[in-house]
Design an enzyme around this catalytic site. Sequence first.
Site, PDB file in Angstrom:
ATOM      1  N   HIS A  21      30.149  16.794  24.944  1.00 56.15           N
ATOM      2  CA  HIS A  21      30.725  15.471  24.700  1.00 56.15           C
ATOM      3  C   HIS A  21      32.250  15.569  24.622  1.00 56.15           C
ATOM      4  CE1 HIS A  21      26.800  13.583  23.363  1.00 56.15           C
ATOM      5  NE2 HIS A  21      26.519  14.870  23.324  1.00 56.15           N
ATOM      6  N   ASP A 114      32.221   7.545  22.089  1.00 59.00           N
ATOM      7  CA  ASP A 114      31.044   8.182  22.672  1.00 59.00           C
ATOM      8  C   ASP A 114      29.864   7.225  22.565  1.00 59.00           C
ATOM      9  OD1 ASP A 114      28.604   9.854  22.877  1.00 59.00           O
ATOM     10  OD2 ASP A 114      30.010  11.529  22.868  1.00 59.00           O
ATOM     11  N   TRP A 344      27.106  34.058  27.153  1.00 58.62           N
ATOM     12  CA  TRP A 344      27.773  32.855  27.674  1.00 58.62           C
ATOM     13  C   TRP A 344      28.767  33.289  28.733  1.00 58.62           C
ATOM     14  CZ3 TRP A 344      25.339  28.675  26.209  1.00 58.62           C
ATOM     15  CH2 TRP A 344      25.829  27.429  26.613  1.00 58.62           C
ATOM     16  N   GLN A 347      31.547  28.706  32.988  1.00 61.17           N
ATOM     17  CA  GLN A 347      30.737  28.081  34.033  1.00 61.17           C
ATOM     18  C   GLN A 347      31.564  27.524  35.189  1.00 61.17           C
ATOM     19  OE1 GLN A 347      26.858  26.375  33.268  1.00 61.17           O
ATOM     20  NE2 GLN A 347      27.664  24.377  33.863  1.00 61.17           N
ATOM     21  N   HIS A 362      19.086  23.359  33.721  1.00 63.53           N
ATOM     22  CA  HIS A 362      18.229  22.469  32.938  1.00 63.53           C
ATOM     23  C   HIS A 362      18.522  21.012  33.246  1.00 63.53           C
ATOM     24  CE1 HIS A 362      22.003  22.379  30.855  1.00 63.53           C
ATOM     25  NE2 HIS A 362      21.582  21.591  29.903  1.00 63.53           N
ATOM     26  N   TRP A 365      23.888  16.754  32.196  1.00 65.26           N
ATOM     27  CA  TRP A 365      24.721  15.995  33.118  1.00 65.26           C
ATOM     28  C   TRP A 365      26.026  16.701  33.465  1.00 65.26           C
ATOM     29  CZ3 TRP A 365      24.238  13.358  37.016  1.00 65.26           C
ATOM     30  CH2 TRP A 365      25.307  12.642  37.566  1.00 65.26           C
ATOM     31  N   GLU A 370      29.366  19.295  37.634  1.00 63.54           N
ATOM     32  CA  GLU A 370      30.126  20.454  38.100  1.00 63.54           C
ATOM     33  C   GLU A 370      29.550  20.994  39.408  1.00 63.54           C
ATOM     34  OE1 GLU A 370      31.196  21.648  33.490  1.00 63.54           O
ATOM     35  OE2 GLU A 370      29.874  22.938  34.665  1.00 63.54           O
ATOM     36  N   ASP A 386      17.109  12.851  29.344  1.00 64.16           N
ATOM     37  CA  ASP A 386      17.843  12.559  30.572  1.00 64.16           C
ATOM     38  C   ASP A 386      17.601  13.577  31.669  1.00 64.16           C
ATOM     39  OD1 ASP A 386      19.194  14.356  28.827  1.00 64.16           O
ATOM     40  OD2 ASP A 386      21.062  14.091  29.935  1.00 64.16           O
ATOM     41  N   GLN A 387      17.176  14.776  31.309  1.00 68.97           N
ATOM     42  CA  GLN A 387      17.075  15.853  32.296  1.00 68.97           C
ATOM     43  C   GLN A 387      16.081  15.556  33.425  1.00 68.97           C
ATOM     44  OE1 GLN A 387      16.351  19.334  29.865  1.00 68.97           O
ATOM     45  NE2 GLN A 387      18.177  18.936  28.639  1.00 68.97           N
TER      46      GLN A 387
END
EC number: 2.4.1.-
Length: 468
Positions: A21, A114, A344, A347, A362, A365, A370, A386-387
């Site tokens: 977020h 948000d 990690w 990305q 997964h 969004w 990206e 949402d996935q």
Amino acid sequence: MSDQNDKKVEIIVFPYHGQGHMNTMLQFAKRIAWKNAKVTIATTLSTTNKMKSKVENAWGTSITLDSIYDDSDESQIKFMDRMARFEAAAASSLSKLLVQKKEEADNKVLLVYDGNLPWALDIAHEHGVRGAAFFPQSCATVATYYSLYQETQGKELETELPAVFPPLELIQRNVPNVFGLKFPEAVVAKNGKEYSPFVLFVLRQCINLEKADLLLFNQFDKLVEPGEVLQWMSKIFNVKTIGPTLPSSYIDKRIKDDVDYGFHAFNLDNNSCINWLNSKPARSVIYIAFGSSVHYSVEQMTEIAEALKSQPNNFLWAVRETEQKKLPEDFVQQTSEKGLMLSWCPQLDVLVHESISCFVTHCGWNSITEALSFGVPMLSVPQFLDQPVDAHFVEQVWGAGITVKRSEDGLVTRDEIVRCLEVLNNGEKAEEIKANVARWKVLAKEALDEGGSSDKHIDEIIEWVSSF
């Protein structure tokens, strides 16, 4: 800075304090500030401490941070209690900030909040300030949420969702124990039907959505137009797309020194990851990352591991240490010649690297945005909310990847993963997907270029606020 004339406007950006977020809304704040509007980011004390010197050193007084909530002693507080505490304390501080900024900017103030914090809109309107809901989800997801919310309230939509949308029931399947939380199986909504309580919690963002003065989405027009998503939403709401909200150096290169998101909740190991990728041939590495909230069973982790072991390609797997404990013994050693596993990794730098062939995701969004912006094919492994909706659009609408098929018990088997990777990397379907994502990469950049759809929409927002 942009050569646009200075505007005496104040944009208050109020993100939820999760990394995904925060990152997208910070990038939006940079775009606004670059066009010479003043931005205040209202956030938590811990986030302010992490970001303040870096952001203000780069942006001076164009972007300032204001701590409106002290979250320093929350480690032992349960999620729902933490949310209630945050709302109660932050509401008072936000109210004071709005009053202050209204006076300083001669009422030319906009609160960009948000979408997961709908109560912020009510506070803004109490003080005569307009509010714009900024969504970390796709336009299609919010349309689906809104439709499902109306259903839970026993209301009917004047216009049904376009045919391209998956069924509403899809977002209620496979709702896991998110962040380790446990929810009762179902609760009864106003329409008398049972729903997952976590789904109902998420749908709260639609409670006053029709009162929002503006809805902002981290997308671009060309991405929302297929399937009439934008047209449908625009019949109900005032909608603008302002994405992709990526650091400028990765896409349009218009904003000097905008080289990263500027906020990381994790310690990123850049060197070992990129050095390893540099040693691999072009389009030879499968990148796997499932985000920070997905928790898999030992059985599912084993299936993924065995699939990666048996397929021929190199792979880079970003998997949290807590999840690594679920892997088969000696997996790392047995795959060391072709695989690298890190807790990690950076990305953005991974996805733009020429060695990457595809992205196993997964379908969060930000990850989809990206991948589309960098032209990377996707293998979608969605879990909840949402996935599945976004995975449907990735495959069926944008032609940017394929989605795994689960067994009857919800498991994604090793054979299915291997099959999908073969389809995504070899043959006619793979070439079709590569061509599609290459097109989306071009269109994403065009949206942020001077005069592009998102660039124009950001200009329009500033002009709108200056007219107050």
